[in-house]
Design a protein around this motif. Structure first.
Motif, PDB file in Angstrom:
ATOM      1  N   TRP A 100      12.464  71.604  63.352  1.00 31.24           N
ATOM      2  CA  TRP A 100      11.829  71.456  62.042  1.00 31.24           C
ATOM      3  C   TRP A 100      10.348  71.154  62.199  1.00 31.24           C
ATOM      4  O   TRP A 100       9.511  71.742  61.500  1.00 31.24           O
ATOM      5  CB  TRP A 100      12.538  70.341  61.274  1.00 31.24           C
ATOM      6  CG  TRP A 100      11.830  69.855  60.050  1.00 31.24           C
ATOM      7  CD1 TRP A 100      11.752  70.484  58.843  1.00 31.24           C
ATOM      8  CD2 TRP A 100      11.096  68.620  59.911  1.00 31.24           C
ATOM      9  NE1 TRP A 100      11.021  69.724  57.959  1.00 31.24           N
ATOM     10  CE2 TRP A 100      10.610  68.580  58.591  1.00 31.24           C
ATOM     11  CE3 TRP A 100      10.834  67.556  60.778  1.00 31.24           C
ATOM     12  CZ2 TRP A 100       9.852  67.505  58.106  1.00 31.24           C
ATOM     13  CZ3 TRP A 100      10.080  66.484  60.305  1.00 31.24           C
ATOM     14  CH2 TRP A 100       9.603  66.471  58.990  1.00 31.24           C
ATOM     15  N   SER A 101       9.986  70.281  63.122  1.00 34.67           N
ATOM     16  CA  SER A 101       8.583  69.920  63.335  1.00 34.67           C
ATOM     17  C   SER A 101       7.762  71.111  63.824  1.00 34.67           C
ATOM     18  O   SER A 101       6.645  71.358  63.354  1.00 34.67           O
ATOM     19  CB  SER A 101       8.480  68.786  64.367  1.00 34.67           C
ATOM     20  OG  SER A 101       9.193  67.652  63.958  1.00 34.67           O
ATOM     21  N   SER A 104       8.137  74.550  61.127  1.00 30.10           N
ATOM     22  CA  SER A 104       7.510  74.422  59.812  1.00 30.10           C
ATOM     23  C   SER A 104       6.009  74.616  59.891  1.00 30.10           C
ATOM     24  O   SER A 104       5.387  75.072  58.927  1.00 30.10           O
ATOM     25  CB  SER A 104       7.824  73.051  59.201  1.00 30.10           C
ATOM     26  OG  SER A 104       9.206  72.893  58.985  1.00 30.10           O
ATOM     27  N   PRO A 109      10.890  79.802  58.709  1.00 23.97           N
ATOM     28  CA  PRO A 109      11.868  78.989  57.970  1.00 23.97           C
ATOM     29  C   PRO A 109      12.966  78.480  58.902  1.00 23.97           C
ATOM     30  O   PRO A 109      13.457  79.214  59.765  1.00 23.97           O
ATOM     31  CB  PRO A 109      12.450  79.978  56.941  1.00 23.97           C
ATOM     32  CG  PRO A 109      11.476  81.102  56.876  1.00 23.97           C
ATOM     33  CD  PRO A 109      10.851  81.191  58.227  1.00 23.97           C
ATOM     34  N   TYR A 110      13.324  77.214  58.741  1.00 28.58           N
ATOM     35  CA  TYR A 110      14.414  76.651  59.529  1.00 28.58           C
ATOM     36  C   TYR A 110      15.223  75.708  58.658  1.00 28.58           C
ATOM     37  O   TYR A 110      14.674  74.771  58.066  1.00 28.58           O
ATOM     38  CB  TYR A 110      13.880  75.903  60.757  1.00 28.58           C
ATOM     39  CG  TYR A 110      14.998  75.294  61.578  1.00 28.58           C
ATOM     40  CD1 TYR A 110      15.885  76.113  62.270  1.00 28.58           C
ATOM     41  CD2 TYR A 110      15.179  73.919  61.635  1.00 28.58           C
ATOM     42  CE1 TYR A 110      16.933  75.570  63.003  1.00 28.58           C
ATOM     43  CE2 TYR A 110      16.221  73.368  62.372  1.00 28.58           C
ATOM     44  CZ  TYR A 110      17.091  74.199  63.052  1.00 28.58           C
ATOM     45  OH  TYR A 110      18.129  73.665  63.769  1.00 28.58           O
ATOM     46  N   GLU A 125       9.244  62.220  54.693  1.00 29.67           N
ATOM     47  CA  GLU A 125       8.499  62.882  53.630  1.00 29.67           C
ATOM     48  C   GLU A 125       8.087  61.914  52.527  1.00 29.67           C
ATOM     49  O   GLU A 125       7.289  62.256  51.658  1.00 29.67           O
ATOM     50  CB  GLU A 125       9.298  64.061  53.071  1.00 29.67           C
ATOM     51  CG  GLU A 125       9.377  65.222  54.046  1.00 29.67           C
ATOM     52  CD  GLU A 125       9.939  66.489  53.438  1.00 29.67           C
ATOM     53  OE1 GLU A 125      10.718  66.384  52.469  1.00 29.67           O
ATOM     54  OE2 GLU A 125       9.586  67.576  53.927  1.00 29.67           O
ATOM     55  N   HIS A 132       3.419  67.024  59.333  1.00 30.13           N
ATOM     56  CA  HIS A 132       2.972  68.357  59.718  1.00 30.13           C
ATOM     57  C   HIS A 132       1.449  68.480  59.718  1.00 30.13           C
ATOM     58  O   HIS A 132       0.886  69.232  60.521  1.00 30.13           O
ATOM     59  CB  HIS A 132       3.612  69.414  58.816  1.00 30.13           C
ATOM     60  CG  HIS A 132       5.064  69.607  59.097  1.00 30.13           C
ATOM     61  ND1 HIS A 132       6.057  69.139  58.270  1.00 30.13           N
ATOM     62  CD2 HIS A 132       5.699  70.182  60.148  1.00 30.13           C
ATOM     63  CE1 HIS A 132       7.237  69.433  58.793  1.00 30.13           C
ATOM     64  NE2 HIS A 132       7.047  70.059  59.934  1.00 30.13           N
ATOM     65  N   ARG A 200       4.704  67.645  48.630  1.00 31.54           N
ATOM     66  CA  ARG A 200       5.544  68.766  49.046  1.00 31.54           C
ATOM     67  C   ARG A 200       6.589  69.065  47.970  1.00 31.54           C
ATOM     68  O   ARG A 200       7.170  68.142  47.393  1.00 31.54           O
ATOM     69  CB  ARG A 200       6.236  68.469  50.389  1.00 31.54           C
ATOM     70  CG  ARG A 200       5.291  68.542  51.567  1.00 31.54           C
ATOM     71  CD  ARG A 200       5.968  68.310  52.905  1.00 31.54           C
ATOM     72  NE  ARG A 200       5.050  68.584  53.992  1.00 31.54           N
ATOM     73  CZ  ARG A 200       4.928  69.751  54.611  1.00 31.54           C
ATOM     74  NH1 ARG A 200       5.712  70.749  54.256  1.00 31.54           N
ATOM     75  NH2 ARG A 200       4.052  69.920  55.570  1.00 31.54           N
ATOM     76  N   ALA A 208      13.642  74.007  52.798  1.00 28.96           N
ATOM     77  CA  ALA A 208      12.461  73.504  53.498  1.00 28.96           C
ATOM     78  C   ALA A 208      11.371  73.220  52.473  1.00 28.96           C
ATOM     79  O   ALA A 208      11.248  73.914  51.466  1.00 28.96           O
ATOM     80  CB  ALA A 208      11.976  74.532  54.508  1.00 28.96           C
ATOM     81  N   SER A 209      10.581  72.194  52.733  1.00 27.15           N
ATOM     82  CA  SER A 209       9.523  71.819  51.796  1.00 27.15           C
ATOM     83  C   SER A 209       8.253  72.625  52.058  1.00 27.15           C
ATOM     84  O   SER A 209       8.006  73.085  53.174  1.00 27.15           O
ATOM     85  CB  SER A 209       9.231  70.324  51.893  1.00 27.15           C
ATOM     86  OG  SER A 209       8.720  70.000  53.179  1.00 27.15           O
ATOM     87  N   VAL A 210       7.456  72.789  51.010  1.00 28.64           N
ATOM     88  CA  VAL A 210       6.181  73.509  51.094  1.00 28.64           C
ATOM     89  C   VAL A 210       5.092  72.588  50.543  1.00 28.64           C
ATOM     90  O   VAL A 210       5.250  72.025  49.459  1.00 28.64           O
ATOM     91  CB  VAL A 210       6.221  74.817  50.279  1.00 28.64           C
ATOM     92  CG1 VAL A 210       4.866  75.522  50.325  1.00 28.64           C
ATOM     93  CG2 VAL A 210       7.319  75.739  50.810  1.00 28.64           C
TER      94      VAL A 210
END
Length: 266
Positions: A100-101, A104, A109-110, A125, A132, A200, A208-210
């Motif tokens: 994920w680290s 992203s 995408p994961y 988060e 990130h 996010r 997954a967050s954006v």
């Protein structure tokens, strides 16, 4: 617990003929920074804040096998409290968190599957610092051999591939296209910095967050709506807001972030 990671440098745009010493050193420094910052955030719940001009010759790091170069990185845990946390997370959880680290930050995408990893991500988060964002510069360093030698880099944990860095991921981190088209989208808020208004978005609980950045200063009502959505998410309830957004993508069209123009409760 002892884990060994490998950075493997192989053929990419160009055939592997040795790893340039400077680029290789920068790449391994970047990988070390990523592992230290990411693992510290998992174990200690704290996100850390923190060219050669010679011509006519180059320094090349030695090969470990024909056609590639491989560097092992050992994780040795010396604190019993940290060891207890690591063992509770487990190898599967740690691998999910590291994927994920790494992924992203390069637009891949994961979907995190491990339950404990999901819980840690949710906690991270909610911090004021964005993990990130702290990894951005290190990811650029990792890509030095991709950019200057046309190589491909595989970050491995045992036989498991955690991430691959190549021409596509380099374009993602180096290019940015701001799109003017705006649209409303329903999003949950997984992270919010009340001071800056950045945060996010997630389209659903498992996505997954954006990252998003407000175009102008947010109104008090907008911040309240974002804060309420985040508060619900911390209680495992997905209550979205209606966000007016425009996209920021890489040159390849991969979504990097949203520009937030306004937001209202749904």
């Amino acid at each position: 617990m002892e884990l060994t990671f490998h950075a493997r440098y192989t053929d990419g745009r160009r055939k592997f003929d040795g790893l340039d010493h400077y680029d290789g050193a920068q790449s391994l420094l970047g990988l070390s920074q990523i592992l230290l910052i990411a693992l510290n955030s998992f174990f200690n719940k704290e996100i850390l804040v923190q060219a050669p001009s010679a011509k006519g010759f180059r320094l090349v790091l030695g090969k470990s096998k024909e056609g590639s170069w491989d560097q092992a990185v050992h994780l040795l845990i010396t604190n019993p409290n940290v060891l207890a946390v690591a063992e509770d997370i487990g190898k599967a959880g740690l691998y999910d968190l590291l994927k994920w680290s790494l992924l992203s930050g390069i637009g891949v995408p994961y979907l995190v599957a491990n339950r404990k990893a999901k819980k840690i991500i949710r906690e991270l988060e909610q911090k004021n610092e964005d993990l990130h964002e702290k990894l951005d510069e290190a990811l650029k360093r990792v890509h030095y051999p991709v950019k200057h030698q046309g190589l491909t880099i595989h970050v491995m944990a045992g036989r498991q591939n955690l991430a691959t860095f190549n021409e596509a991921t380099l374009r993602y981190i180096e290019t940015e296209v701001v799109h003017e088209a705006q649209r409303y989208e329903p999003f949950g808020v997984s992270r919010l910095n009340a001071r800056t208004g950045t945060g996010r978005f997630i389209p659903n609980m498992d996505a997954a967050s954006v990252p998003f950045t407000p175009v102008d200063a947010l109104s008090k009502a907008a911040k309240q709506a974002l804060g309420d959505s985040l508060a619900y998410l911390t209680r495992d309830r997905f209550v979205p807001v209606n966000a007016l957004i425009s996209e920021v993508t890489s040159a390849d069209g991969h979504l990097k972030s949203y520009r937030l123009h306004s937001v209202v409760p749904i």
